[in-house]
Design an enzyme around this catalytic site. Structure first.
Site, PDB file in Angstrom:
ATOM      1  N   ALA A 131     -23.618  25.579  64.075  1.00  0.00           N
ATOM      2  CA  ALA A 131     -24.310  24.286  64.096  1.00  0.00           C
ATOM      3  C   ALA A 131     -25.153  24.129  62.843  1.00  0.00           C
ATOM      4  CB  ALA A 131     -25.167  24.181  65.353  1.00  0.00           C
ATOM      5  N   SER A 132     -25.957  23.074  62.805  1.00  0.00           N
ATOM      6  CA  SER A 132     -26.719  22.751  61.601  1.00  0.00           C
ATOM      7  C   SER A 132     -27.854  23.723  61.349  1.00  0.00           C
ATOM      8  CB  SER A 132     -27.281  21.325  61.714  1.00  0.00           C
ATOM      9  OG  SER A 132     -28.084  21.200  62.875  1.00  0.00           O
ATOM     10  N   ILE A 133     -28.370  24.358  62.384  1.00  0.00           N
ATOM     11  CA  ILE A 133     -29.507  25.257  62.232  1.00  0.00           C
ATOM     12  C   ILE A 133     -29.102  26.723  62.336  1.00  0.00           C
ATOM     13  CG2 ILE A 133     -31.603  26.045  63.422  1.00  0.00           C
ATOM     14  CD1 ILE A 133     -32.397  23.194  63.810  1.00  0.00           C
ATOM     15  N   ALA A 134     -28.178  27.026  63.228  1.00  0.00           N
ATOM     16  CA  ALA A 134     -27.817  28.431  63.456  1.00  0.00           C
ATOM     17  C   ALA A 134     -26.354  28.532  63.849  1.00  0.00           C
ATOM     18  CB  ALA A 134     -28.706  29.021  64.554  1.00  0.00           C
ATOM     19  N   VAL A 136     -23.589  31.286  66.238  1.00  0.00           N
ATOM     20  CA  VAL A 136     -23.616  32.253  67.331  1.00  0.00           C
ATOM     21  C   VAL A 136     -22.425  33.191  67.234  1.00  0.00           C
ATOM     22  CG1 VAL A 136     -23.688  32.552  69.834  1.00  0.00           C
ATOM     23  CG2 VAL A 136     -24.780  30.553  68.786  1.00  0.00           C
ATOM     24  N   LYS A 150     -27.618  34.577  68.344  1.00  0.00           N
ATOM     25  CA  LYS A 150     -27.806  33.344  67.583  1.00  0.00           C
ATOM     26  C   LYS A 150     -28.642  33.659  66.342  1.00  0.00           C
ATOM     27  CE  LYS A 150     -29.399  28.562  68.244  1.00  0.00           C
ATOM     28  NZ  LYS A 150     -29.922  27.600  69.250  1.00  0.00           N
ATOM     29  N   ASP A 285     -31.130  19.140  75.900  1.00  0.00           N
ATOM     30  CA  ASP A 285     -29.857  19.073  75.179  1.00  0.00           C
ATOM     31  C   ASP A 285     -28.725  19.463  76.129  1.00  0.00           C
ATOM     32  OD1 ASP A 285     -28.344  18.519  72.964  1.00  0.00           O
ATOM     33  OD2 ASP A 285     -28.614  20.466  72.003  1.00  0.00           O
TER      34      ASP A 285
END
Length: 510
Positions: A131-134, A136, A150, A285
Site C-alpha cells: 500500500a501507500s504507507i507500508a 505486508v 507490516k 477502514d
C-alpha cells in the site's frame, strides 16, 4: 518554514495532474468555489487535454501516496468535492508497486537493532500486499508461529510531512476567503487527516489500536482481532497473528465454503455498531479487503491504521439520532442537533424536523438495494447548508465507515435492511445509557467529582485572595484622572511644573 511560493508550485504541479484527468472541472464550475481557487484551477488546466469524463481516483493515484490517503478522506465529503467526485474516489485502491525486499530487510534490521534471524525463521520475499504507507509479508517466527509482518516503506514519513504541510497551507488560504469555504472548515478536515496519518506512520500505535479494539469487542466473540506480537513490533514494523480466512470480497469462495452470507452481513453491522455506539472506538477502514470470514461464520479484521473515536456524550446524541431516524421521530432528531450545537439556535426546530423528514421518510423500510445512498447524503448535505450547520470533523470517519460497512453488508446480502438490523442494538443501548439507573449513576459520579474538586478550588481562591499581612490596610484613595499631554520633553516639562506646584503648595501650607 516552507515559503508560499513552494506551496504554490506544489499545488500547480498537483493541479496539472488533476487537470489532465479532468478532476478540476467541478471546482471551476461550482459557484461556491472562491474566485482565487477557480483562477488557480484554470492556470493548472491551461493547455491540458481534458477527458470528457473526469477520473478523480486515477488522478490522486498518479500524484502519490499522500494524495491517495487524502482522496480516500475526500470520498467521505461529497459536500466538499461533489457527489460525482466522491463516488469516483471510493474506487481508490491503496496499492502501489512493492518496494524491493532488500530495502524492507534494511528497514526491519535497523528498526530492531539486531539480526532478523534472531526473530524470524523465515520471511517471504514476495509481499502479500503493498500500500501507500507500508507493505505486508508473511513470516514464520523462531518459535514456529505464522505471522504477518507490516513494514513502513522507506522515506514515506518525509513524503507525507511535505505533502501535509502544503495541504495545511492551502486549507488556511481557502478558509480565510470566507463564505461557503469557511463553513466547510477545510483546516479542521486537514487537521483530522493529519492525525489519522500520524497514527498510520507509527506502527506501535496501530498495534495499540488493535489491542484496544480487541478488549472492546470481547462482547462480540464472532468478531476477531488478531493478537499483536509486541516482541517483534516497533515504530516501523508491526507483527501480528496470521489470519487464515476468506476475504469478504470473494463471494463465490464464501458460498463454496458454506458460509451463511446474510448472517455474516448482520454480524458485520452489529460489530460496527458495538464499536461506534457502545465503545466509541471503531475500525474506520472496514472495506472488503480488510475483512475475512472464518469458520463458524466469524469475521476477522486486519489493518488498524485508521481508527475513529467518539466521546460518550456524542455517542448518546448519535444513537438518539439513528434511533429517531429508524422510528421516524424526526422532531427528536432535530432537537438533538440543536442540543448538540450542530445547528445554530436562530433556526427553527420544527422547520429542521420537517427537512429531516423529507430526507429520511423515503428511505425507511426499504432494503439497501432499493435505497439511493447518494441521494440521501445529497439531501442531508443540502439541509446542513440551508441550516448553517458547520462540518463536524469528529464525525467524518464515522460517516465514511458507515458508507463502507453498508456497501460490504449489501454485497453479502442485497436484501439486508440496515434500519431493522440496527434497531435492536441501538434501542437496547439507549435504554441502558438513558434509563433512570444510568441517569442516577451519572449524577452521582458528577456530584462526587465536584466534591473531590472542592479542596483544590478553596486553595485556588486563597492563592487569588491571600490573607492580609502585618501592615494595616490602605485607606481608599479618590480616583484622579491622569492627563498625558504630548510626549518626550513636553511630558517631562508638565511633570516638572506639577512637581514644583506641589512643593510650593506644601510650603504655603506649613
Amino acid at each position: 518554514m516552507t515559503q508560499p511560493v513552494v506551496h504554490l508550485w506544489r499545488l500547480l504541479k498537483w493541479g496539472r495532474i488533476l487537470a489532465r484527468h479532468g478532476a478540476l472541472r467541478g471546482i471551476e464550475r461550482d459557484l461556491n468555489t472562491p474566485a482565487p481557487v477557480r483562477r488557480l484551477a484554470r492556470i493548472a488546466r491551461f493547455g491540458a487535454r481534458v477527458p470528457a469524463v473526469p477520473r478523480y481516483a486515477d488522478a490522486f493515484q498518479a500524484i502519490g501516496p499522500a494524495a491517495i490517503k487524502l482522496g480516500q478522506t475526500l470520498a467521505t465529503r461529497p459536500d466538499l468535492v461533489g457527489e460525482d467526485a466522491a463516488h469516483d474516489l471510493l474506487r481508490l485502491q491503496d496499492a502501489l508497486p512493492p518496494v524491493p525486499f532488500e530495502a524492507i530487510e534494511r528497514v526491519m534490521a535497523a528498526s530492531f537493532g539486531r539480526p532478523l534471524s534472531d526473530l524470524f525463521a523465515a520471511i517471504d520475499a514476495v509481499p502479500i500486499g503493498a500500500a501507500s504507507i507500508a507493505q505486508v509479508h508473511r513470516a514464520t517466527t523462531t518459535d514456529g508461529r505464522q505471522v504477518a509482518v507490516k513494514v513502513l516503506r522507506p522515506g514515506v514519513e518525509a513524503e507525507f510531512t511535505k505533502a501535509i504541510d502544503t495541504y495545511e497551507w492551502a486549507a488556511a488560504q481557502v478558509e480565510a476567503m470566507g463564505g461557503e469555504a469557511a463553513r466547510l472548515r477545510p483546516r479542521l478536515v486537514i487537521a483530522s487527516f493529519k492525525r489519522w496519518t500520524a497514527r498510520e506512520l507509527d506502527l506501535r500505535r496501530e498495534g495499540a489500536s488493535a489491542s484496544e479494539l480487541a478488549e472492546g469487542m470481547e462482547a462480540e466473540p464472532d468478531f476477531v482481532v488478531p493478537a499483536i506480537d509486541w516482541q517483534r513490533t516497533s515504530g516501523k514494523v508491526l507483527t501480528l497473528e496470521w489470519v487464515d480466512g476468506i476475504k469478504l470480497s470473494n463471494r463465490d469462495a464464501l458460498i463454496a465454503a458454506g458460509h451463511d452470507l446474510p448472517a455474516l452481513a448482520t454480524k458485520l453491522v452489529r460489530a460496527f455498531l458495538r464499536q461506534a455506539i457502545a465503545e466509541g472506538f471503531f475500525h474506520a477502514d472496514m472495506h472488503q479487503g480488510n475483512l475475512f470470514a472464518l469458520p463458524g461464520d466469524r469475521i476477522a479484521a486486519i489493518d488498524f491504521g485508521i481508527m475513529g473515536r467518539i466521546d460518550r456524550r456524542a455517542r448518546v446524541w448519535l444513537a438518539e439520532i439513528l434511533y429517531g431516524l429508524i422510528t421516524g421521530n424526526y422532531r427528536r432528531v432535530a432537537e438533538i442537533h440543536f442540543e448538540a450545537g450542530y445547528v445554530p439556535p436562530h433556526h427553527d426546530v420544527a422547520e429542521f424536523a420537517t427537512a429531516l423528514r423529507a430526507v429520511g421518510e423515503p428511505m425507511r423500510g426499504l432494503p439497501v438495494k432499493d435505497m439511493s445512498v447518494g441521494a440521501m447524503l445529497d439531501g442531508l448535505f443540502t439541509i446542513t447548508r440551508d441550516f448553517d450547520m458547520q462540518t463536524q470533523p469528529h464525525l467524518l470517519l464515522l460517516q465514511k465507515t458507515m458508507v463502507v460497512v453498508e456497501g460490504v453488508a449489501t454485497a453479502l446480502d442485497p436484501d439486508i435492511n440496515m434500519w431493522e438490523s440496527s434497531e435492536p442494538f441501538v434501542g437496547e443501548w439507549l435504554r441502558t445509557e438513558l434509563g433512570p439507573e444510568a441517569a442516577l449513576a451519572d449524577r452521582l459520579i458528577d456530584d462526587l467529582r465536584t466534591v473531590a474538586r472542592l479542596p483544590a478550588l478553596i486553595r485556588n481562591i486563597e492563592r487569588r485572595y491571600p490573607s492580609p499581612g502585618g501592615a494595616p490596610p490602605a485607606p481608599p484613595l479618590r480616583e484622579i484622572e491622569v492627563v498625558r499631554v504630548g510626549g518626550g520633553w513636553r511630558y517631562g516639562l508638565v511633570a516638572l511644573i506639577a512637581a514644583g506646584a506641589g512643593v510650593a503648595a506644601t510650603l504655603l501650607i506649613h
